[in-house]
Write a protein that holds these residues in place. Structure first.
Motif, short mmCIF file in Angstrom:
data_model
loop_
_atom_site.label_atom_id
_atom_site.label_comp_id
_atom_site.label_asym_id
_atom_site.label_seq_id
_atom_site.Cartn_x
_atom_site.Cartn_y
_atom_site.Cartn_z
N VAL A 240 0.84 -1.20 0.00
CA VAL A 240 0.00 0.00 0.00
C VAL A 240 0.88 1.25 0.00
CG1 VAL A 240 -1.56 1.39 1.43
CG2 VAL A 240 -2.06 -1.04 1.04
N SER A 241 1.91 1.26 0.84
CA SER A 241 2.81 2.42 0.92
C SER A 241 3.51 2.67 -0.42
CB SER A 241 3.85 2.21 2.02
OG SER A 241 3.23 2.15 3.28
N LEU A 242 3.94 1.59 -1.07
CA LEU A 242 4.60 1.75 -2.37
C LEU A 242 3.63 2.31 -3.40
CD1 LEU A 242 7.15 1.33 -4.06
CD2 LEU A 242 6.34 -1.00 -4.55
N GLY A 243 2.39 1.85 -3.38
CA GLY A 243 1.40 2.38 -4.30
C GLY A 243 1.17 3.86 -4.10
N ARG A 244 1.06 4.28 -2.85
CA ARG A 244 0.90 5.71 -2.55
C ARG A 244 2.08 6.51 -3.10
NH1 ARG A 244 -2.92 7.14 1.43
NH2 ARG A 244 -3.72 5.40 2.70
N HIS A 245 3.28 5.97 -2.89
CA HIS A 245 4.49 6.64 -3.35
C HIS A 245 4.50 6.79 -4.87
CE1 HIS A 245 8.67 6.51 -4.91
NE2 HIS A 245 8.92 7.35 -3.91
N ASP A 246 4.10 5.75 -5.58
CA ASP A 246 4.16 5.75 -7.04
C ASP A 246 3.08 6.63 -7.67
OD1 ASP A 246 6.25 4.01 -6.78
OD2 ASP A 246 5.20 2.26 -7.58
N ALA A 247 2.05 6.98 -6.91
CA ALA A 247 0.93 7.73 -7.47
C ALA A 247 1.37 9.09 -8.03
CB ALA A 247 -0.16 7.91 -6.42
N ALA A 248 2.34 9.73 -7.38
CA ALA A 248 2.77 11.06 -7.83
C ALA A 248 3.31 11.00 -9.25
CB ALA A 248 3.82 11.62 -6.87
N GLU A 249 4.12 10.00 -9.56
CA GLU A 249 4.67 9.86 -10.90
C GLU A 249 3.56 9.53 -11.91
OE1 GLU A 249 7.12 9.46 -14.25
OE2 GLU A 249 7.29 10.58 -12.36
N VAL A 250 2.61 8.72 -11.51
CA VAL A 250 1.50 8.39 -12.40
C VAL A 250 0.68 9.64 -12.71
CG1 VAL A 250 -0.61 7.02 -12.68
CG2 VAL A 250 1.40 6.02 -11.57
N LEU A 251 0.42 10.45 -11.72
CA LEU A 251 -0.32 11.70 -11.94
C LEU A 251 0.44 12.62 -12.89
CD1 LEU A 251 -1.60 12.39 -8.32
CD2 LEU A 251 -3.03 11.95 -10.33
N ARG A 252 1.76 12.67 -12.75
CA ARG A 252 2.56 13.49 -13.66
C ARG A 252 2.41 12.99 -15.09
NH1 ARG A 252 6.85 13.51 -16.57
NH2 ARG A 252 7.30 11.32 -16.10
N ARG A 253 2.43 11.68 -15.26
CA ARG A 253 2.30 11.12 -16.60
C ARG A 253 0.90 11.35 -17.18
NH1 ARG A 253 4.11 5.06 -16.21
NH2 ARG A 253 3.77 5.18 -18.47
N ILE A 254 -0.12 11.30 -16.32
CA ILE A 254 -1.48 11.60 -16.78
C ILE A 254 -1.58 13.05 -17.23
CG2 ILE A 254 -3.88 11.85 -16.03
CD1 ILE A 254 -3.45 9.45 -14.19
N GLU A 255 -0.98 13.93 -16.45
CA GLU A 255 -1.02 15.37 -16.80
C GLU A 255 -0.31 15.62 -18.11
OE1 GLU A 255 0.17 19.72 -14.89
OE2 GLU A 255 0.51 17.87 -13.75
N CYS A 256 0.81 14.95 -18.35
CA CYS A 256 1.55 15.13 -19.60
C CYS A 256 0.75 14.60 -20.79
CB CYS A 256 2.89 14.41 -19.51
SG CYS A 256 4.07 15.19 -18.37
N ALA A 257 -0.09 13.62 -20.54
CA ALA A 257 -0.85 12.99 -21.63
C ALA A 257 -2.12 13.74 -21.97
CB ALA A 257 -1.19 11.55 -21.27
N THR A 258 -2.51 14.71 -21.13
CA THR A 258 -3.78 15.42 -21.38
C THR A 258 -3.56 16.83 -21.90
OG1 THR A 258 -3.80 16.07 -19.04
CG2 THR A 258 -5.03 14.10 -19.65
#
Length: 258
Positions: A240-258
């Motif tokens: 769970v902690s690792l997933g929370r940590h990785d979310a920031a990079e995923v959000l950055r990639r979503i923002e770059c894709a939109t």
């Protein structure tokens, strides 16, 4: 048809699903998917995500997953009966289905045995049995009888149901793979063999823009595949902690894709 929103596709991986709960806890305040697709444990998590429940509720479920801890293992006889008694798990899935009611479109991927092919089930067609079928790992659990026929693990042929989102017309997809490398060389070989046997190619067909799929994998290994078969509180917290940590990079990639 073409959709403007971003779909979320959650793949299978047993108890590694705790990572998806942590990832969703980091994504939820900033990202609402247009449609949720899930296979195997991704269908279990995706059903909760599609209900709009607070991510903390899903995380709490994973941190105290007593039903998974109480699974009773047994010798599989007859062989198709599976290595665990699914009575407790099926009772839990009934409650899970009643507890979370989708407010976002939700699609569950299952593997139909005859013919041996993936199948996407959505909307009013969904029942708790479709969740059970999607989570029914071969050998460990028996197949489920559905209106569509006998069904099993939705991630059996391809772990992440990005194919279902592409078939539904989505051009942008966040696809979460918690089994990088298809879970190891042996499982990867088996999946290739099953794809060949089923004549299913997740890359085939028109309108499959690979560039529109944001593939997400854990930034650190979740552990050997056998760890995905048994719930452990300490491991669940770490994932769970690792997933929370990785979310920031995923959000950055979503923002770059939109």
């Amino acid at each position: 048809m073409s959709h403007n929103g971003i779909a979320l596709a959650l793949g299978g991986g047993g108890m590694f699903g705790a990572y998806q709960a942590g990832l969703w806890a980091g994504l939820q305040p900033f990202f609402t998917p247009a449609h949720v697709f899930g296979a195997s444990i991704g269908a279990f998590n995706g059903f909760a995500v599609s209900s709009g429940c607070d991510a903390g509720e899903l995380v709490d479920l994973w941190l105290d997953f007593r039903e998974a801890a109480e699974a009773r293992w047994r010798f599989p006889w007859p062989p198709q009966s599976g290595c665990i008694d699914v009575t407790l798990f099926h009772d839990y899935l009934r409650r899970h289905f009643r507890r979370f009611r989708p407010v976002l479109p939700m699609t569950v991927a299952i593997t139909r045995l005859r013919p041996f092919q993936p199948l996407a089930v959505t909307g009013d067609q969904l029942t708790w049995r479709h969740l059970a079928a999607s989570c029914s790992v071969p050998v460990i659990m028996p197949p489920c009888r559905l209106p569509e026929g006998l069904g099993m693990d939705g991630g059996l042929i391809t772990a992440v149901p990005a194919w279902a989102a592409l078939d539904a017309g989505f051009e942008r997809i966040v696809a979460v793979n918690i089994l990088p490398g298809a879970g190891g060389p042996v499982l990867k070989t088996l999946k290739r063999a099953m794809c060949a046997f089923s004549r299913f190619d997740p890359r085939a067909g028109a309108g499959r823009p690979a560039a529109g799929v944001i593939w997400v994998e854990p930034s650190q290994p979740l552990g050997p595949l056998w760890r995905s078969a048994k719930w452990d509180a300490a491991q669940a917290r770490d994932w769970v902690s690792l997933g929370r940590h990785d979310a920031a990079e995923v959000l950055r990639r979503i923002e770059c894709a939109t």
